[in-house]
Design an enzyme around this catalytic site. Structure first.
Site, PDB file in Angstrom:
ATOM      1  CG  HIS A 308      59.780  38.518  28.171  1.00 42.81           C
ATOM      2  ND1 HIS A 308      60.750  39.313  27.621  1.00 42.81           N
ATOM      3  CD2 HIS A 308      60.287  37.266  28.219  1.00 42.81           C
ATOM      4  CE1 HIS A 308      61.800  38.568  27.348  1.00 42.81           C
ATOM      5  NE2 HIS A 308      61.554  37.332  27.693  1.00 42.81           N
ATOM      6  CG  ASP A 366      59.748  29.459  30.666  1.00 41.42           C
ATOM      7  OD1 ASP A 366      60.136  28.582  29.897  1.00 41.42           O
ATOM      8  OD2 ASP A 366      60.496  30.276  31.215  1.00 41.42           O
TER       9      ASP A 366
HETATM   10  N1  CMC Z   1      52.296  38.521  37.671  1.00 44.32           N
HETATM   11  C1  CMC Z   1      51.837  39.644  38.236  1.00 44.32           C
HETATM   12  N2  CMC Z   1      52.373  40.872  38.060  1.00 44.32           N
HETATM   13  C2  CMC Z   1      53.451  40.943  37.271  1.00 44.32           C
HETATM   14  C3  CMC Z   1      54.002  39.826  36.624  1.00 44.32           C
HETATM   15  C4  CMC Z   1      53.389  38.576  36.849  1.00 44.32           C
HETATM   16  N3  CMC Z   1      53.881  37.467  36.265  1.00 44.32           N
HETATM   17  N4  CMC Z   1      55.072  40.192  35.881  1.00 44.32           N
HETATM   18  C5  CMC Z   1      55.188  41.511  36.062  1.00 44.32           C
HETATM   19  N5  CMC Z   1      54.206  41.975  36.881  1.00 44.32           N
HETATM   20  C6  CMC Z   1      53.976  43.375  37.269  1.00 44.32           C
HETATM   21  C7  CMC Z   1      54.990  43.820  38.318  1.00 44.32           C
HETATM   22  O1  CMC Z   1      54.501  43.625  39.624  1.00 44.32           O
HETATM   23  C8  CMC Z   1      55.162  45.271  37.959  1.00 44.32           C
HETATM   24  O2  CMC Z   1      54.068  45.974  38.482  1.00 44.32           O
HETATM   25  P1  CMC Z   1      54.244  47.527  38.982  1.00 44.32           P
HETATM   26  O3  CMC Z   1      54.611  48.295  37.768  1.00 44.32           O
HETATM   27  O4  CMC Z   1      52.903  47.874  39.542  1.00 44.32           O
HETATM   28  O5  CMC Z   1      55.337  47.500  40.014  1.00 44.32           O
HETATM   29  C9  CMC Z   1      55.022  45.322  36.436  1.00 44.32           C
HETATM   30  O6  CMC Z   1      54.231  44.173  36.112  1.00 44.32           O
HETATM   31  C10 CMC Z   1      56.353  45.249  35.715  1.00 44.32           C
HETATM   32  O7  CMC Z   1      57.039  44.077  36.183  1.00 44.32           O
HETATM   33  P2  CMC Z   1      58.606  44.033  36.516  1.00 44.32           P
HETATM   34  O8  CMC Z   1      58.852  42.953  37.508  1.00 44.32           O
HETATM   35  O9  CMC Z   1      59.078  45.415  36.839  1.00 44.32           O
HETATM   36  O10 CMC Z   1      59.163  43.628  35.091  1.00 44.32           O
HETATM   37  P3  CMC Z   1      60.570  42.993  34.797  1.00 44.32           P
HETATM   38  O11 CMC Z   1      60.850  43.297  33.383  1.00 44.32           O
HETATM   39  O12 CMC Z   1      61.584  43.443  35.795  1.00 44.32           O
HETATM   40  O13 CMC Z   1      60.353  41.427  35.019  1.00 44.32           O
HETATM   41  C11 CMC Z   1      59.736  39.165  34.616  1.00 44.32           C
HETATM   42  C12 CMC Z   1      60.058  40.537  33.989  1.00 44.32           C
HETATM   43  C13 CMC Z   1      59.688  38.120  33.506  1.00 44.32           C
HETATM   44  C14 CMC Z   1      60.858  38.770  35.596  1.00 44.32           C
HETATM   45  C15 CMC Z   1      58.368  39.258  35.353  1.00 44.32           C
HETATM   46  O14 CMC Z   1      57.353  39.547  34.417  1.00 44.32           O
HETATM   47  C16 CMC Z   1      58.043  37.971  36.110  1.00 44.32           C
HETATM   48  O15 CMC Z   1      58.472  37.809  37.246  1.00 44.32           O
HETATM   49  N6  CMC Z   1      57.295  37.031  35.473  1.00 44.32           N
HETATM   50  C17 CMC Z   1      57.026  35.736  36.073  1.00 44.32           C
HETATM   51  C18 CMC Z   1      58.229  34.823  35.909  1.00 44.32           C
HETATM   52  C19 CMC Z   1      58.379  34.312  34.484  1.00 44.32           C
HETATM   53  O16 CMC Z   1      57.425  33.877  33.861  1.00 44.32           O
HETATM   54  N7  CMC Z   1      59.633  34.324  33.986  1.00 44.32           N
HETATM   55  C20 CMC Z   1      59.961  33.788  32.663  1.00 44.32           C
HETATM   56  C21 CMC Z   1      60.393  34.859  31.708  1.00 44.32           C
HETATM   57  S1  CMC Z   1      60.436  34.287  30.016  1.00 44.32           S
HETATM   58  C22 CMC Z   1      61.649  33.090  29.943  1.00 44.32           C
HETATM   59  C23 CMC Z   1      63.007  33.558  30.282  1.00 44.32           C
HETATM   60  O17 CMC Z   1      63.445  34.617  29.855  1.00 44.32           O
HETATM   61  O18 CMC Z   1      63.687  32.819  30.980  1.00 44.32           O
END
Ligand code: CMC
Length: 431
Positions: A308, A366
């Protein structure tokens, strides 16, 4: 504004500017950079708004490091335990918990607005039988503006309130109609003798052929899920609603924009993606393989329902849902749910894995919500629609808060331009 100031020095020119620091009632301070461009000719850069607050708001507070979520100051755990979705919607909209009389009036107002215009119902005939419900939701919600000219003056507080009530009231009716269209069944009218969640279940699962009894277990579970999804401060969809609304657009169009933003798998679409992922994993013996895929930077696979932007601790909503999933699945005689067992084991393994620990990736709201929706008989393509019904309470509250603030301005981010600086037009025969 406090007397605190931040000093920004441009080392190239040696020039410094003092920037005011704004404080909220709780949470981190923010450096106010609104005059920075005027003072220095420079912008700030923050792709993804990782360190940027776009407004002041008194609706929802999150402390992502501590795993805290509060609506209008009330902890989500207390609201989940004691409140109803409609009471939470009132709280988000008006800022206070309602008295018994205020609640009865609000309940009646929402109930009175649940029907949608018959002409709007005919829109569904234009969609293919297998149209994704979110595609129908975006279109039909946006079209509401064509029907309610009587309440579209956004400068009139009473018009704003009526529009907000209409959207909270009509969203379940539109959502259930999307499902009925997919099923090829007649669209059911709302029933005013039922509560908000019971009425939604009725519109989803009743048919004109026989009486329908709402399951109290299902109604209670739905009420809880709606409370947990009702608001989450400035997530992508809420920010979209606010940005669309900042131009003075009507609230139905703004909420339609919010629904479109919610649809993505990184946001509201994740609950649908979690079940797809669990089915793909299939068995506990495959978990290690998928954990390895999630960690592999060359593999686009991510553990859906994990991570998140704000929570670097357990998402408090996931903790509540995990507990409820046990109860609901037991009561709905679905306790041997293999996907739930798989999800529990996946969570356990991921939370011990160095990659997830180091990056502070925890299950989010989720991760378990889809498992409960599935146990309630709600199909996967409707999961994000369920999220949209609940989040409408938050969207309209944010929209109302923004429009009522006389100081609000159109949202207009800037950019660092990296294209061609200047070039002359070349006629087609010389390209
Ligand atoms: N699985 C594997 N690696 C992950 C994941 C994951 N679910 N989420 C983040 N990471 C890694 C990512 O690769 C990155 O690694 P590095 O620093 O080595 O590049 C690090 O963790 C930080 O991730 P980010 O993508 O830069 O973080 P963000 O804040 O931009 O994204 C997120 C947040 C929720 C989009 C992401 O965690 C994700 O894609 N999660 C899966 C989708 C999900 O469950 N979404 C629902 C969110 S909660 C409900 C809502 O708000 O709608």
């Amino acid at each position: 504004m406090s007397d605190k100031k931040a000093l920004l020095t441009n080392q190239a020119t040696g020039k410094s500017v003092e920037l005011p620091i704004r404080s909220g009632s709780v949470g981190p301070d923010a450096v106010d950079i609104s005059a920075l461009y005027k003072q220095t000719g420079m912008f700030t850069f923050d792709s993804g708004f990782v360190s940027t607050a776009s407004c002041e708001s008194s609706i929802t507070y999150i402390d992502g490091n501590e795993g805290i979520l509060r609506y209008r100051g009330y902890p989500i755990e207390q609201l989940a335990e004691n409140s109803s979705f409609l009471e939470v919607a009132y709280l988000l909209l008006y800022g206070e918990l309602p008295t018994a009389v205020q609640m009865a009036t609000f309940d009646q107002n929402i109930t009175r607005h649940t029907m949608i215009n018959e002409a709007l119902l005919r829109f569904f005939e234009g969609f293919h039988y297998d149209a994704h419900p979110m595609a129908m939701m975006v279109g039909v919600t946006g079209s509401l503006a064509a029907f309610y000219h009587d309440s579209l003056d956004i400068h009139d507080p009473r018009h704003r309130e009526i529009s907000a009530h209409r959207m909270i009231a009509k969203m379940p009716t539109i959502a259930a109609a999307c499902y009925k269209h997919n099923m090829g069944e007649p669209i059911m009218y709302p029933r005013n003798d039922l509560g908000y969640c019971g009425n939604f279940m009725q519109m989803m699962f009743a048919t004109p052929c026989e009486p329908y009894q709402v399951s109290p277990v299902a109604e209670k579970a739905l009420n809880l899920l709606f409370i947990l999804h009702a608001d989450h401060e400035h997530n992508a969809s809420t920010s979209t609603v606010r940005l669309a609304g900042s131009s003075g657009a009507n609230p139905f169009a703004c909420v339609a924009a919010g629904i479109a933003s919610l649809w993505g798998p990184a946001h509201g679409g994740a609950n649908e993606a979690v079940l797809d992922m669990l089915e793909e994993i299939g068995d506990v013996s495959n978990i290690d393989k998928y954990i390895a895929k999630a960690k592999d930077k060359k593999d686009p696979f991510r553990l859906m329902g994990f991570g998140h932007r704000v929570y670097k601790n357990m998402d408090p909503r996931a903790t509540i849902i995990r507990q409820t999933a046990h109860e609901v699945l037991d009561e709905l005689a679905d306790s041997n749910n293999p996907l739930f067992e798989l999800a529990l084991r996946l969570e356990e393994i991921a939370l011990q894995d160095e990659y997830f620990v180091e990056k502070k990736l925890y299950p989010n709201v989720d991760f378990y919500s889809g498992i409960i929706y599935r146990a309630l008989g709600i199909p996967r393509t409707m999961f994000t629609v369920m999220f949209a019904i609940a989040r409408t309470a938050g969207w309209v509250s944010h929209w109302m808060e923004m429009i009522s603030d006389p100081a609000h301005r159109i949202g207009r981010p800037r950019q660092i331009y990296s294209g061609n600086a200047l070039r002359d037009y070349v006629p087609v025969d010389r390209r």
